[in-house]
Each structure stands twice: as structure tokens, then as C-alpha cells.
Design a protein around this motif. Structure first.
Motif, PDB file in Angstrom:
ATOM      1  N   GLN A   4       0.843  -1.196   0.000  1.00 38.95           N
ATOM      2  CA  GLN A   4       0.000   0.000   0.000  1.00 38.95           C
ATOM      3  C   GLN A   4       0.881   1.250   0.000  1.00 38.95           C
ATOM      4  N   GLY A   5       0.603   2.156  -0.948  1.00 38.40           N
ATOM      5  CA  GLY A   5       1.325   3.416  -1.046  1.00 38.40           C
ATOM      6  C   GLY A   5       2.621   3.362  -1.830  1.00 38.40           C
ATOM      7  N   SER A  10       0.168   1.568  -5.444  1.00 38.94           N
ATOM      8  CA  SER A  10      -0.864   0.593  -5.102  1.00 38.94           C
ATOM      9  C   SER A  10      -1.670   1.085  -3.900  1.00 38.94           C
ATOM     10  N   PRO A  11      -2.981   1.106  -4.013  1.00 38.74           N
ATOM     11  CA  PRO A  11      -3.816   1.527  -2.888  1.00 38.74           C
ATOM     12  C   PRO A  11      -3.918   0.467  -1.793  1.00 38.74           C
ATOM     13  N   ILE A  12      -3.542  -0.780  -2.135  1.00 42.09           N
ATOM     14  CA  ILE A  12      -3.597  -1.882  -1.168  1.00 42.09           C
ATOM     15  C   ILE A  12      -2.373  -2.781  -1.344  1.00 42.09           C
ATOM     16  N   SER A  13      -2.121  -3.605  -0.347  1.00 41.65           N
ATOM     17  CA  SER A  13      -1.021  -4.571  -0.398  1.00 41.65           C
ATOM     18  C   SER A  13      -1.537  -5.929  -0.854  1.00 41.65           C
ATOM     19  N   GLY A  14      -0.676  -6.694  -1.511  1.00 40.71           N
ATOM     20  CA  GLY A  14      -1.064  -8.042  -1.896  1.00 40.71           C
ATOM     21  C   GLY A  14      -0.204  -8.619  -2.995  1.00 40.71           C
ATOM     22  N   GLU A  15      -0.617  -9.795  -3.455  1.00 43.41           N
ATOM     23  CA  GLU A  15       0.075 -10.509  -4.524  1.00 43.41           C
ATOM     24  C   GLU A  15      -0.568 -10.187  -5.865  1.00 43.41           C
ATOM     25  N   ILE A  16       0.245  -9.848  -6.852  1.00 49.20           N
ATOM     26  CA  ILE A  16      -0.253  -9.549  -8.195  1.00 49.20           C
ATOM     27  C   ILE A  16      -0.608 -10.873  -8.866  1.00 49.20           C
ATOM     28  N   VAL A  17      -1.883 -11.036  -9.205  1.00 48.47           N
ATOM     29  CA  VAL A  17      -2.320 -12.289  -9.821  1.00 48.47           C
ATOM     30  C   VAL A  17      -2.556 -12.152 -11.326  1.00 48.47           C
ATOM     31  N   GLU A  18      -2.690 -10.911 -11.797  1.00 51.93           N
ATOM     32  CA  GLU A  18      -2.907 -10.693 -13.233  1.00 51.93           C
ATOM     33  C   GLU A  18      -2.495  -9.274 -13.592  1.00 51.93           C
ATOM     34  N   TRP A  67      -7.907  -1.039 -16.828  1.00 53.68           N
ATOM     35  CA  TRP A  67      -7.406  -1.515 -15.527  1.00 53.68           C
ATOM     36  C   TRP A  67      -5.952  -1.939 -15.689  1.00 53.68           C
ATOM     37  N   MET A  68      -5.203  -1.919 -14.585  1.00 49.59           N
ATOM     38  CA  MET A  68      -3.768  -2.187 -14.682  1.00 49.59           C
ATOM     39  C   MET A  68      -3.351  -3.539 -14.102  1.00 49.59           C
ATOM     40  N   ILE A  69      -3.714  -3.801 -12.853  1.00 52.76           N
ATOM     41  CA  ILE A  69      -3.348  -5.070 -12.221  1.00 52.76           C
ATOM     42  C   ILE A  69      -4.503  -5.603 -11.385  1.00 52.76           C
ATOM     43  N   LYS A  70      -4.463  -6.913 -11.147  1.00 54.20           N
ATOM     44  CA  LYS A  70      -5.392  -7.560 -10.219  1.00 54.20           C
ATOM     45  C   LYS A  70      -4.546  -8.138  -9.092  1.00 54.20           C
ATOM     46  N   VAL A  71      -5.009  -7.914  -7.888  1.00 60.01           N
ATOM     47  CA  VAL A  71      -4.247  -8.257  -6.694  1.00 60.01           C
ATOM     48  C   VAL A  71      -5.090  -9.109  -5.759  1.00 60.01           C
ATOM     49  N   LYS A  72      -4.439 -10.101  -5.144  1.00 62.89           N
ATOM     50  CA  LYS A  72      -5.056 -10.847  -4.049  1.00 62.89           C
ATOM     51  C   LYS A  72      -4.635 -10.113  -2.777  1.00 62.89           C
ATOM     52  N   PRO A  73      -5.557  -9.354  -2.154  1.00 68.95           N
ATOM     53  CA  PRO A  73      -5.187  -8.522  -1.001  1.00 68.95           C
ATOM     54  C   PRO A  73      -4.637  -9.340   0.167  1.00 68.95           C
ATOM     55  N   SER A  74      -3.572  -8.822   0.775  1.00 70.39           N
ATOM     56  CA  SER A  74      -3.005  -9.467   1.955  1.00 70.39           C
ATOM     57  C   SER A  74      -3.559  -8.853   3.235  1.00 70.39           C
ATOM     58  N   SER A  75      -4.081  -7.636   3.139  1.00 77.27           N
ATOM     59  CA  SER A  75      -4.696  -6.950   4.282  1.00 77.27           C
ATOM     60  C   SER A  75      -5.998  -6.292   3.822  1.00 77.27           C
ATOM     61  N   PRO A  76      -7.079  -7.061   3.721  1.00 80.30           N
ATOM     62  CA  PRO A  76      -8.335  -6.495   3.237  1.00 80.30           C
ATOM     63  C   PRO A  76      -8.801  -5.257   4.021  1.00 80.30           C
ATOM     64  N   SER A  77      -8.358  -5.124   5.262  1.00 85.82           N
ATOM     65  CA  SER A  77      -8.751  -3.961   6.066  1.00 85.82           C
ATOM     66  C   SER A  77      -8.187  -2.653   5.504  1.00 85.82           C
ATOM     67  N   GLU A  78      -7.165  -2.729   4.634  1.00 84.95           N
ATOM     68  CA  GLU A  78      -6.619  -1.508   4.019  1.00 84.95           C
ATOM     69  C   GLU A  78      -7.673  -0.786   3.184  1.00 84.95           C
ATOM     70  N   LEU A  79      -8.654  -1.519   2.671  1.00 83.66           N
ATOM     71  CA  LEU A  79      -9.718  -0.893   1.883  1.00 83.66           C
ATOM     72  C   LEU A  79     -10.468   0.158   2.698  1.00 83.66           C
TER      73      LEU A  79
END
Length: 165
Positions: free
Chosen positions: A86-87, A104-112, A133-145
């Protein structure tokens, strides 16, 4: 005052209905800066958006950002399998006016990664919330939303930012 009234009238007159298969609809179709802000998305103050969809979140730059950048001519994106924080910057967008990092507005793994942007970077201008759209991410901290802006807050943020410039 007359200019403000003209702009308001023009903004109302320019509301164009467009057919879309997307379930997203404009929350505020035309803000003061004439940018589209959609319901169902979260926004970062650095002008990226996030669309949570189950276990994956789609990320791109906002209509407001692409409007200020101008014609996008090149996009640098990461590889799938990497991670974002994030950030932190994950790529860049080059336009006829400037080159800007994309955070990135959130943290996670880039899946696409949207590989279409390599050949057609202008999708960011013509369709920032769908084809751009640019990337798809599997969020590691959904609370960041929860720390991101909603449509109303983002619209207000853009209006205040534009008024300060």
C-alpha cells in the motif's frame, strides 16, 4: 459567478447516457473537474482506484488522473506473481505531458496484469475503469480498503485539489 452558472449548466447538459455491460454506475457523473467517479470502487488520494471482487481486487488510475495526464503513450507494469505494498509504486504511466508513478492503494500478490496496455496504452484514457485496468491483486490486508476514500469523499478531494491549483 456567470462562469460557474455556465459550467453547471454545461455539466448538466453534457450528461450522456452510455450503454455498458458493467454493473458500475456513475455516482457523480460529472464533478467540477468533469471526471467520472464510480460507485462500488474505493479511491486513493494518489488517484488510483480499487474494485474489490471477492478474493481479488482490480486496480487502475482514475478518470481524474488520466484527464490530468493527457494522452497516455506508454505504460510500465510489473509481472504477475510479484507483490505490491500500500502506497508504494508498482508501475508508471507516460503521457504526452508527463511520466507518473502509479501507487498501489492496497497490499497483496499480483495475480494478473493487463497486457493489453502494452499495445494499447490509450485504453487508460478511453476506459480508465474497464479496459484500462492495470493489475489484479489478491489482497493481503483487506482492512486496508477501509482507509481509502469512497466516491463522495474522492469527488470532494478532487474538487478541493483542483481549486488549490
Amino acid at each position: 459567478m456567470a462562469l460557474r452558472m455556465w459550467a453547471s449548466s454545461t455539466a448538466n447538459a453534457l450528461r450522456i447516457s452510455r450503454a455498458s455491460s458493467s454493473h458500475l454506475s456513475p455516482a457523480f457523473p460529472l464533478s467540477r473537474c468533469f471526471s467520472t467517479v464510480l460507485d462500488g470502487l474505493k479511491y486513493a488520494s494518489s488517484h488510483e482506484w480499487v474494485k474489490p471482487e471477492g478474493a481479488v481486487a482490480t486496480i487502475g488510475i482514475t478518470d481524474h488522473a488520466q484527464d490530468h495526464l493527457g494522452e497516455v503513450v506508454f505504460v510500465e507494469l510489473p509481472e504477475a506473481g510479484g507483490s505490491v505494498s500500500q502506497g508504494s509504486s508498482f508501475g508508471a504511466v507516460e503521457s504526452v505531458k508527463a511520466t507518473s508513478d502509479v501507487n498501489s492503494p492496497i497490499s497483496g500478490e499480483i495475480v494478473e496484469v493487463n497486457t493489453k496496455l502494452t499495445e494499447t496504452p490509450g485504453l487508460i484514457n478511453s476506459s480508465p475503469y474497464e479496459g484500462g485496468w492495470m493489475i489484479k491483486v489478491k489482497p493481503s490486508s483487506p482492512s486496508e480498503l477501509e482507509s481509502l476514500l469512497g466516491p463522495k469523499e474522492y469527488t470532494k478531494f478532487c474538487e478541493e485539489e483542483d481549486a488549490a491549483h
